[in-house]
Design an enzyme around this catalytic site. Structure first.
Site, PDB file in Angstrom:
ATOM      1  N   ARG A 175      -0.534   0.463 -10.164  1.00  0.00           N
ATOM      2  CA  ARG A 175      -1.279   0.721 -11.405  1.00  0.00           C
ATOM      3  C   ARG A 175      -1.040   2.135 -11.957  1.00  0.00           C
ATOM      4  O   ARG A 175      -1.393   2.404 -13.100  1.00  0.00           O
ATOM      5  CB  ARG A 175      -2.778   0.477 -11.202  1.00  0.00           C
ATOM      6  CG  ARG A 175      -3.113  -1.001 -11.041  1.00  0.00           C
ATOM      7  CD  ARG A 175      -4.611  -1.272 -11.098  1.00  0.00           C
ATOM      8  NE  ARG A 175      -4.900  -2.679 -11.227  1.00  0.00           N
ATOM      9  CZ  ARG A 175      -5.234  -3.502 -10.218  1.00  0.00           C
ATOM     10  NH1 ARG A 175      -5.301  -3.023  -8.988  1.00  0.00           N
ATOM     11  NH2 ARG A 175      -5.484  -4.770 -10.439  1.00  0.00           N
TER      12      ARG A 175
ATOM     13  N   GLY B  30      -2.461  -1.584   3.892  1.00  0.00           N
ATOM     14  CA  GLY B  30      -2.620  -0.160   3.631  1.00  0.00           C
ATOM     15  C   GLY B  30      -4.073   0.287   3.768  1.00  0.00           C
ATOM     16  O   GLY B  30      -4.995  -0.425   3.353  1.00  0.00           O
TER      17      GLY B  30
ATOM     18  N   SER C 239       0.417   3.828  -6.322  1.00  0.00           N
ATOM     19  CA  SER C 239      -0.206   2.560  -6.676  1.00  0.00           C
ATOM     20  C   SER C 239       0.618   1.942  -7.794  1.00  0.00           C
ATOM     21  O   SER C 239       1.138   2.668  -8.661  1.00  0.00           O
ATOM     22  CB  SER C 239      -1.642   2.808  -7.168  1.00  0.00           C
ATOM     23  OG  SER C 239      -2.114   1.670  -7.858  1.00  0.00           O
TER      24      SER C 239
ATOM     25  N   MET D 147       1.503  -7.516  -4.111  1.00  0.00           N
ATOM     26  CA  MET D 147       1.500  -8.081  -5.461  1.00  0.00           C
ATOM     27  C   MET D 147       2.735  -7.595  -6.233  1.00  0.00           C
ATOM     28  O   MET D 147       2.803  -7.718  -7.459  1.00  0.00           O
ATOM     29  CB  MET D 147       0.221  -7.704  -6.201  1.00  0.00           C
ATOM     30  CG  MET D 147      -1.017  -8.303  -5.534  1.00  0.00           C
ATOM     31  SD  MET D 147      -2.383  -8.615  -6.642  1.00  0.00           S
ATOM     32  CE  MET D 147      -2.752  -6.971  -7.206  1.00  0.00           C
TER      33      MET D 147
ATOM     34  N   GLY E 115       4.599   3.363  -1.035  1.00  0.00           N
ATOM     35  CA  GLY E 115       3.519   2.907  -0.156  1.00  0.00           C
ATOM     36  C   GLY E 115       3.851   1.549   0.451  1.00  0.00           C
ATOM     37  O   GLY E 115       3.738   1.335   1.665  1.00  0.00           O
ATOM     38  N   HIS E 116       4.298   0.616  -0.398  1.00  0.00           N
ATOM     39  CA  HIS E 116       4.702  -0.705   0.107  1.00  0.00           C
ATOM     40  C   HIS E 116       5.860  -0.554   1.096  1.00  0.00           C
ATOM     41  O   HIS E 116       5.907  -1.219   2.139  1.00  0.00           O
ATOM     42  CB  HIS E 116       5.181  -1.602  -1.040  1.00  0.00           C
ATOM     43  CG  HIS E 116       4.143  -1.950  -2.054  1.00  0.00           C
ATOM     44  ND1 HIS E 116       4.196  -1.532  -3.362  1.00  0.00           N
ATOM     45  CD2 HIS E 116       3.005  -2.706  -1.974  1.00  0.00           C
ATOM     46  CE1 HIS E 116       3.170  -2.016  -4.040  1.00  0.00           C
ATOM     47  NE2 HIS E 116       2.423  -2.729  -3.218  1.00  0.00           N
TER      48      HIS E 116
HETATM   49  P1  AMP Z   1      -0.780  -4.388  -3.584  1.00  0.00           P
HETATM   50  O1  AMP Z   1       0.616  -4.783  -3.974  1.00  0.00           O
HETATM   51  O2  AMP Z   1      -1.354  -3.303  -4.437  1.00  0.00           O
HETATM   52  O3  AMP Z   1      -1.687  -5.579  -3.411  1.00  0.00           O
HETATM   53  O4  AMP Z   1      -0.657  -3.726  -2.138  1.00  0.00           O
HETATM   54  C1  AMP Z   1      -0.028  -4.402  -1.075  1.00  0.00           C
HETATM   55  C2  AMP Z   1      -0.284  -3.631   0.188  1.00  0.00           C
HETATM   56  O5  AMP Z   1       0.225  -2.306   0.064  1.00  0.00           O
HETATM   57  C3  AMP Z   1      -1.796  -3.485   0.510  1.00  0.00           C
HETATM   58  O6  AMP Z   1      -1.981  -3.648   1.904  1.00  0.00           O
HETATM   59  C4  AMP Z   1      -2.083  -2.062   0.068  1.00  0.00           C
HETATM   60  O7  AMP Z   1      -3.165  -1.476   0.763  1.00  0.00           O
HETATM   61  C5  AMP Z   1      -0.779  -1.367   0.431  1.00  0.00           C
HETATM   62  N1  AMP Z   1      -0.623  -0.122  -0.345  1.00  0.00           N
HETATM   63  C6  AMP Z   1      -0.769   0.046  -1.676  1.00  0.00           C
HETATM   64  N2  AMP Z   1      -0.608   1.350  -2.014  1.00  0.00           N
HETATM   65  C7  AMP Z   1      -0.342   2.014  -0.868  1.00  0.00           C
HETATM   66  C8  AMP Z   1      -0.080   3.383  -0.555  1.00  0.00           C
HETATM   67  N3  AMP Z   1      -0.055   4.330  -1.490  1.00  0.00           N
HETATM   68  N4  AMP Z   1       0.136   3.707   0.742  1.00  0.00           N
HETATM   69  C9  AMP Z   1       0.107   2.746   1.713  1.00  0.00           C
HETATM   70  N5  AMP Z   1      -0.123   1.440   1.479  1.00  0.00           N
HETATM   71  C10 AMP Z   1      -0.351   1.072   0.210  1.00  0.00           C
END
Ligand code: AMP
Length: 280
Positions: free
Chosen positions: A186, A146, A184, A30, A36-37
């Site tokens: 957020r 993740g 995150s 997103m 993490g990403h």
């Molecule tokens: P999001 O943009 O929050 O929807 O996350 C996109 C992807 O990144 C999802 O597969 C999440 O699980 C992964 N993700 C988010 N935060 C982390 C993190 N701290 N470590 C590893 N993967 C993450």
């Protein structure tokens, strides 16, 4: 790096790449990308000819009173990050093109009854529907998710299995800041003071882990965890659970693989985290 916003162009590009026998690794996000990403993308880079990253703040997965409108966005920084780690295609579809006129959605069952699914009705239907569409548009061989969003990961794994979607799902370890807080998008909502106490999230998981190892029972462990969070005025529990790794149902059988999963509001910001404990 190519930036594509048009669905048809992305799909035709993916079809061409498949015809050339290129393997495609896909990382759906997103946006507001963090370390993490980046870890997911680096994993995809290692084993695929082509890496596609999508940025799509999916309105279908937000409830009416949730943070869709204020969800953090920074396409410029995201583009730079993706370019710096050799992403081949950044797919940024506009909202309406992916969500308008949808008369069909994918609804998970069972696995969405617990944890985040219990307090966010429709959330995982929104996730599955958009992830399935993104898979059909980007045609990946492998897709990276993740472990931080453990319920999402399990539901996507179930979706590709039950619907025979030919995509291999690769789970990636949670990446954390120096003090244990999971990265995150957020986290950017947190004030300095809130960020200071946000470590209560990994701390409560550590506490529960210790108490499981000390053979305390489920009820006592969960009560102790609630008291631990209650002591911090800025923190409010959404859920603290110990669940079976396979079904995500609450369990008191700690002789199976279990997941400690928590969702805690720090001020107005909901942070989620978890830890898998393997029974050995
Ligand atoms: P999001 O943009 O929050 O929807 O996350 C996109 C992807 O990144 C999802 O597969 C999440 O699980 C992964 N993700 C988010 N935060 C982390 C993190 N701290 N470590 C590893 N993967 C993450």
């Amino acid at each position: 790096m190519n930036i594509i916003t048009d669905i048809k162009e992305m799909q035709e590009t993916a079809i061409k790449l498949k015809k050339q026998d290129k393997s495609i690794g896909f990382v759906p996000t997103m946006g507001y990308l963090h370390i993490g990403h980046k870890e997911l993308i680096l994993n995809a880079r290692k084993t695929n000819d082509i890496v596609i990253v999508s940025i799509f703040v999916n309105p279908l997965q937000f409830g009416i009173n949730e943070d869709l409108d204020k969800y953090p966005r920074n396409i410029c920084a995201d583009t730079q990050l993706c370019e710096s780690i050799n992403v081949d295609f950044l797919f940024i579809p506009d909202t309406s093109s992916l969500t308008q006129n949808l008369l069909m959605q994918i609804q998970p069952s069972r696995l969405d009854q617990y944890l985040c699914g219990a307090s966010r009705p429709g959330h995982f239907t929104g996730v599955c529907t958009i992830v399935a569409k993104l898979f059909n548009i980007t045609l990946p061989d492998t897709a990276y998710f993740g472990k931080k969003d453990i319920q999402q990961l399990k539901i996507i794994e179930q979706m590709v299995m039950d619907l025979n979607i030919p995509v291999r799902i690769i789970p990636v370890e949670t990446v954390r800041e120096h003090d244990g807080l999971a990265y995150s998008s957020r986290n950017s909502y947190l004030t300095q003071k809130e960020r200071g106490i946000a470590t209560i999230v990994p701390d409560v998981i550590n506490l529960i882990t210790q108490q499981i190892k000390s053979h305390l029972g489920r009820e006592e462990i969960l009560n102790n965890a609630l008291t631990f969070i209650d002591n911090e005025k800025l923190a409010l529990v959404n859920y603290i659970e110990i669940v079976d790794e396979k079904t995500l149902a609450p369990t008191d059988d700690f002789k199976q693989n279990i997941v400690i999963a928590v969702a805690i509001y720090i001020g107005n910001t909901k942070l989620i985290d978890n830890r898998l404990i393997k029974y050995t």
